[in-house]
Structure formats: C-alpha cells, structure tokens
Design a protein around this motif. Structure first.
Motif, PDB file in Angstrom:
ATOM      1  N   ILE A  10      64.288  84.680  86.891  1.00 42.38           N
ATOM      2  CA  ILE A  10      64.015  84.156  85.563  1.00 42.38           C
ATOM      3  C   ILE A  10      62.785  83.263  85.637  1.00 42.38           C
ATOM      4  CG2 ILE A  10      65.386  82.025  85.755  1.00 42.38           C
ATOM      5  CD1 ILE A  10      66.463  82.622  82.921  1.00 42.38           C
ATOM      6  N   LEU A  11      62.034  83.180  84.536  1.00 38.51           N
ATOM      7  CA  LEU A  11      60.963  82.198  84.368  1.00 38.51           C
ATOM      8  C   LEU A  11      61.430  81.217  83.307  1.00 38.51           C
ATOM      9  CD1 LEU A  11      57.850  84.590  84.146  1.00 38.51           C
ATOM     10  CD2 LEU A  11      58.844  83.570  86.199  1.00 38.51           C
ATOM     11  N   HIS A  12      61.334  79.911  83.589  1.00 35.51           N
ATOM     12  CA  HIS A  12      61.776  78.954  82.570  1.00 35.51           C
ATOM     13  C   HIS A  12      60.898  77.711  82.591  1.00 35.51           C
ATOM     14  CE1 HIS A  12      64.543  75.810  84.660  1.00 35.51           C
ATOM     15  NE2 HIS A  12      63.699  76.262  85.540  1.00 35.51           N
ATOM     16  N   HIS A  13      61.068  76.920  81.545  1.00 34.75           N
ATOM     17  CA  HIS A  13      60.261  75.720  81.341  1.00 34.75           C
ATOM     18  C   HIS A  13      61.156  74.660  80.727  1.00 34.75           C
ATOM     19  CE1 HIS A  13      56.426  73.750  79.449  1.00 34.75           C
ATOM     20  NE2 HIS A  13      56.771  73.192  80.580  1.00 34.75           N
ATOM     21  N   GLU A  14      61.121  73.449  81.287  1.00 35.94           N
ATOM     22  CA  GLU A  14      61.847  72.308  80.746  1.00 35.94           C
ATOM     23  C   GLU A  14      60.831  71.234  80.400  1.00 35.94           C
ATOM     24  OE1 GLU A  14      65.837  72.519  83.472  1.00 35.94           O
ATOM     25  OE2 GLU A  14      63.875  72.291  84.428  1.00 35.94           O
ATOM     26  N   GLU A  15      60.900  70.706  79.189  1.00 38.79           N
ATOM     27  CA  GLU A  15      59.831  69.840  78.699  1.00 38.79           C
ATOM     28  C   GLU A  15      60.379  68.693  77.867  1.00 38.79           C
ATOM     29  OE1 GLU A  15      56.925  68.751  79.203  1.00 38.79           O
ATOM     30  OE2 GLU A  15      55.560  70.233  78.340  1.00 38.79           O
ATOM     31  N   ALA A  16      59.846  67.509  78.103  1.00 34.19           N
ATOM     32  CA  ALA A  16      60.125  66.375  77.232  1.00 34.19           C
ATOM     33  C   ALA A  16      59.297  66.508  75.952  1.00 34.19           C
ATOM     34  CB  ALA A  16      59.778  65.070  77.951  1.00 34.19           C
ATOM     35  N   PRO A  17      59.723  65.895  74.856  1.00 32.92           N
ATOM     36  CA  PRO A  17      58.974  66.005  73.606  1.00 32.92           C
ATOM     37  C   PRO A  17      57.691  65.191  73.635  1.00 32.92           C
ATOM     38  CG  PRO A  17      60.771  64.460  73.338  1.00 32.92           C
ATOM     39  CD  PRO A  17      60.934  65.061  74.710  1.00 32.92           C
ATOM     40  N   GLU A  18      56.769  65.523  72.750  1.00 32.25           N
ATOM     41  CA  GLU A  18      55.529  64.752  72.625  1.00 32.25           C
ATOM     42  C   GLU A  18      55.868  63.314  72.249  1.00 32.25           C
ATOM     43  OE1 GLU A  18      51.203  65.001  70.305  1.00 32.25           O
ATOM     44  OE2 GLU A  18      52.831  66.406  69.813  1.00 32.25           O
ATOM     45  N   ASN A  19      55.272  62.373  72.972  1.00 27.58           N
ATOM     46  CA  ASN A  19      55.501  60.939  72.753  1.00 27.58           C
ATOM     47  C   ASN A  19      56.942  60.507  73.031  1.00 27.58           C
ATOM     48  OD1 ASN A  19      52.784  60.590  71.879  1.00 27.58           O
ATOM     49  ND2 ASN A  19      53.363  61.316  69.841  1.00 27.58           N
ATOM     50  N   GLY A  20      57.705  61.373  73.719  1.00 29.21           N
ATOM     51  CA  GLY A  20      59.077  61.033  74.067  1.00 29.21           C
ATOM     52  C   GLY A  20      59.286  61.101  75.567  1.00 29.21           C
ATOM     53  N   PHE A  21      60.536  61.222  75.976  1.00 32.65           N
ATOM     54  CA  PHE A  21      60.846  61.266  77.399  1.00 32.65           C
ATOM     55  C   PHE A  21      62.143  62.031  77.615  1.00 32.65           C
ATOM     56  CE2 PHE A  21      63.493  57.898  75.864  1.00 32.65           C
ATOM     57  CZ  PHE A  21      64.610  57.873  76.696  1.00 32.65           C
ATOM     58  N   ALA A  22      62.360  62.439  78.851  1.00 36.17           N
ATOM     59  CA  ALA A  22      63.625  63.037  79.271  1.00 36.17           C
ATOM     60  C   ALA A  22      64.076  62.357  80.554  1.00 36.17           C
ATOM     61  CB  ALA A  22      63.467  64.539  79.492  1.00 36.17           C
ATOM     62  N   HIS A  23      65.307  61.923  80.579  1.00 35.28           N
ATOM     63  CA  HIS A  23      65.908  61.301  81.760  1.00 35.28           C
ATOM     64  C   HIS A  23      67.147  62.116  82.087  1.00 35.28           C
ATOM     65  CE1 HIS A  23      67.999  57.533  83.666  1.00 35.28           C
ATOM     66  NE2 HIS A  23      67.657  58.434  84.573  1.00 35.28           N
ATOM     67  N   LEU A  24      67.116  62.813  83.208  1.00 37.93           N
ATOM     68  CA  LEU A  24      68.175  63.776  83.487  1.00 37.93           C
ATOM     69  C   LEU A  24      68.488  63.879  84.962  1.00 37.93           C
ATOM     70  CD1 LEU A  24      66.845  67.367  83.711  1.00 37.93           C
ATOM     71  CD2 LEU A  24      65.300  65.550  82.936  1.00 37.93           C
ATOM     72  N   LEU A  25      69.648  64.471  85.229  1.00 38.58           N
ATOM     73  CA  LEU A  25      70.022  64.901  86.567  1.00 38.58           C
ATOM     74  C   LEU A  25      69.949  66.420  86.601  1.00 38.58           C
ATOM     75  CD1 LEU A  25      73.256  62.754  87.036  1.00 38.58           C
ATOM     76  CD2 LEU A  25      71.033  62.309  88.084  1.00 38.58           C
ATOM     77  N   GLN A  26      69.440  66.980  87.703  1.00 43.70           N
ATOM     78  CA  GLN A  26      69.492  68.427  87.862  1.00 43.70           C
ATOM     79  C   GLN A  26      70.092  68.787  89.216  1.00 43.70           C
ATOM     80  OE1 GLN A  26      66.249  71.783  88.128  1.00 43.70           O
ATOM     81  NE2 GLN A  26      66.824  71.497  85.974  1.00 43.70           N
ATOM     82  N   LEU A  27      71.131  69.593  89.134  1.00 44.07           N
ATOM     83  CA  LEU A  27      71.861  70.068  90.299  1.00 44.07           C
ATOM     84  C   LEU A  27      71.570  71.549  90.508  1.00 44.07           C
ATOM     85  CD1 LEU A  27      74.274  69.662  92.375  1.00 44.07           C
ATOM     86  CD2 LEU A  27      75.761  70.429  90.514  1.00 44.07           C
ATOM     87  N   TRP A  28      71.316  71.942  91.758  1.00 46.38           N
ATOM     88  CA  TRP A  28      71.187  73.359  92.091  1.00 46.38           C
ATOM     89  C   TRP A  28      72.474  73.811  92.771  1.00 46.38           C
ATOM     90  CZ3 TRP A  28      65.768  75.033  94.297  1.00 46.38           C
ATOM     91  CH2 TRP A  28      64.768  74.673  93.378  1.00 46.38           C
ATOM     92  N   VAL A  29      73.108  74.817  92.178  1.00 46.53           N
ATOM     93  CA  VAL A  29      74.324  75.406  92.723  1.00 46.53           C
ATOM     94  C   VAL A  29      73.965  76.738  93.367  1.00 46.53           C
ATOM     95  CG1 VAL A  29      76.674  76.188  92.221  1.00 46.53           C
ATOM     96  CG2 VAL A  29      75.675  74.318  90.879  1.00 46.53           C
ATOM     97  N   ASN A  30      74.368  76.935  94.599  1.00 47.18           N
ATOM     98  CA  ASN A  30      74.102  78.201  95.278  1.00 47.18           C
ATOM     99  C   ASN A  30      74.968  79.304  94.683  1.00 47.18           C
ATOM    100  OD1 ASN A  30      72.929  79.912  97.128  1.00 47.18           O
ATOM    101  ND2 ASN A  30      74.130  79.214  98.868  1.00 47.18           N
ATOM    102  N   LEU A  31      74.418  80.500  94.589  1.00 40.55           N
ATOM    103  CA  LEU A  31      75.199  81.660  94.170  1.00 40.55           C
ATOM    104  C   LEU A  31      75.671  82.411  95.406  1.00 40.55           C
ATOM    105  CD1 LEU A  31      73.112  83.066  91.170  1.00 40.55           C
ATOM    106  CD2 LEU A  31      75.433  82.144  91.058  1.00 40.55           C
ATOM    107  N   PRO A  32      76.907  82.949  95.382  1.00 39.19           N
ATOM    108  CA  PRO A  32      77.367  83.735  96.521  1.00 39.19           C
ATOM    109  C   PRO A  32      76.548  85.010  96.666  1.00 39.19           C
ATOM    110  CG  PRO A  32      78.903  83.915  94.689  1.00 39.19           C
ATOM    111  CD  PRO A  32      77.899  82.868  94.306  1.00 39.19           C
ATOM    112  N   ALA A  33      76.547  85.587  97.863  1.00 35.07           N
ATOM    113  CA  ALA A  33      75.746  86.782  98.141  1.00 35.07           C
ATOM    114  C   ALA A  33      75.989  87.882  97.119  1.00 35.07           C
ATOM    115  CB  ALA A  33      76.043  87.279  99.554  1.00 35.07           C
TER     116      ALA A  33
END
Length: 285
Positions: free
Chosen positions: A101-124
């Motif tokens: 997949i191609l994706h994009h995560e973006e804060a708004p103009e003149n705003g902010f984003a404060h987040l946690l991001q977790l990567w979960v492994n996928l089984p084979a």
C-alpha cells in the motif's frame, strides 16, 4: 460467567521514552525500538510523534499493520486503495498494509498531530493479504465506566467487553482511565506478550507493585500457558494508560525500511515490486 483463576502478572522491565527533534516540524520518541523482534513479538516498533504539516510524504508498506492512536490534534489519512479518514483525540486508525500500500498521514495546515504509532507484524500466511483500513472512532468504541474507572476497548477484549476490530494477529489494546485511589485488572489470554504505556499520571502496576509514571513503558512478565491479568492502581492522582498485548507469532523476521517479511529474499522482492509499480500509483485526489 465462568470464574477463571488468572495468574497475576508482574512488570519485568521499565524504561522512560526519550524524545528527539528530528526536524523543526517533527519530534519523536521510541516506546519500542526496532530490532527487538523476539522480545517484542508480535510488535515491531512503537513511536510517539509530534508533527506539523509536511513532516512526511507518501510512502509504502508491506507485511505489517500500522495502528495510530491520537493523543491530541488532528490527523488526515489517505492511501492508494481508497482509504480516507480524519482522526481526532482518542481516535484510532488500524491499517493493514498486507501485500502493499502507499499512504500518507498529515497534520492540518496551521495545526498539529500528536500520536502514537504501533507496527504489528503480520504472520507469514497473511503477509500478502489485500490491504484494508479501519477507523476506530472514540465516539463508537466499546466502553464501560464503573467505580472510578473508564475502560475503552480498541481491539480485543476486556472482561465482557469486546471490540469489533478485525485482526490477523490477536491483539488486545485497551485505554484505561482511573480516578485517584481506583484500581483495575486487565485480563490477558495465554501467550500474550505486551506492555503498558503511561499516558498521564502515575501509579503502581502488577503483583510486584512497580511504580510507573507518565511517558514510561512497563513491559509485562510472560505467561505462555495460563490466563493472566495485570493490576493497575492509581494512587494520589488520575491515571491514564494504554495496555497493549498480542499473541506471539514465533516466526523469523526480515525487515528493511517500510517492509517486514520473513526472509531476505522476500524483502528484495518487496523493493522490486515497489520499483516496478506493483503497489499501485499515488494520487492526491
């Protein structure tokens, strides 16, 4: 309801998150550092990001799921498989990259984003599934309030509460808020590996009463064969935590950049497929 005699878990390790300013518009800290594949299984990494618009461009993923939990601000998401959404405080995005997949995560103009991001492994067996995208909005989460404790189930279950989130790897992710003096025990199935992250306040955790405070990670002792629970106790101030645990995969891990597979050959193939456009095209529309 059947009365289950659960093993009381302890805290086996504790560390504080250190933050670094990567650019003028992006500060980050690692809760779970990459490379600790066996120790953190089924999790790969977890970061806390403070960012403004322009911190990231669109990018690919394969072989993982990304879970974004909004601490504050606003986050806009879009991907090249039709996923679109806006997340606010308390909302969660669960994106399955699968075969690409191609994706994009973006804060708004003149705003902010404060987040946690977790990567979960996928089984084979699920590395090459079709991508999918789940918005888990705070307003629609399964939740319960009782005796000074508020529980929100993002994934998996807590007692009799069960989230509708679809998982390839069984993962429990629960936000728990406690008033001063309150306590709560989160149940965990056998062979669930995981941790607690303190979002706000301080308290005591586990059967060994380990003290933990804001911005600390408390790694839980293992219970591979028994139903278990971890106790959380707020002392003299309000306490807010995330409990995150998942069933171990016990599989080999090959990782490079945004791709996580089981072998180095699969990693090479992922880069080849990306260069040849097999992840699809990017469009801002």
């Amino acid at each position: 309801m059947e009365n289950i005699n659960r093993k009381k878990r302890k805290v086996s390790a504790l560390w504080s998150v250190e933050y670094h300013k990567n650019t003028p518009i992006h500060k980050a800290g690692l809760l779970l550092a990459p490379g600790n594949w066996e120790r953190f299984d089924p999790f790969l990494l977890m970061a806390e990001d403070h960012m403004k618009q322009g911190a990231f461009d669109y990018h690919p993923h394969r072989g993982i799921e990304t879970v974004s939990y909004m601490i504050d601000g606003e986050l806009k998401h879009m991907d090249n498989k039709g996923g679109r959404g806006v997340l606010w405080k308390g909302d969660v995005q669960w994106m399955t990259a699968g075969k690409g997949i191609l994706h994009h995560e973006e804060a708004p103009e003149n705003g902010f984003a404060h987040l946690l991001q977790l990567w979960v492994n996928l089984p084979a067996e699920s590395k090459m599934v079709e991508p999918r995208y789940q918005d888990i909005l705070e307003s629609k989460m399964v939740k319960q309030e009782a005796e000074g404790v508020t529980v929100k189930v993002i994934s998996g279950s807590s007692g009799e509460l069960t989230a509708e989130t679809r998982n390839y790897v069984p993962v429990t992710m629960v936000e728990i808020s406690l008033k001063p003096g309150s306590q709560f025990s989160q149940d965990l199935p056998p062979d669930y590996n995981g941790f607690i992250f303190v979002l706000e306040g301080s308290g005591e955790f586990g059967s060994d009463l380990t003290a933990g405070k804001e911005k600390q990670v408390l790694w839980l002792s293992e219970e591979p064969d028994e139903e278990s629970e971890i106790n959380i106790h707020a002392l003299n101030e309000p306490l807010k935590v995330l409990v995150i645990a998942g069933k171990r995969l016990r599989e080999s891990v090959a990782a490079k950049g945004p791709f996580v597979m089981n072998t180095e050959e699969e990693i090479k193939q992922a880069y080849k497929d990306f260069r040849e456009g097999k992840f699809g095209a990017w469009s801002e529309e």
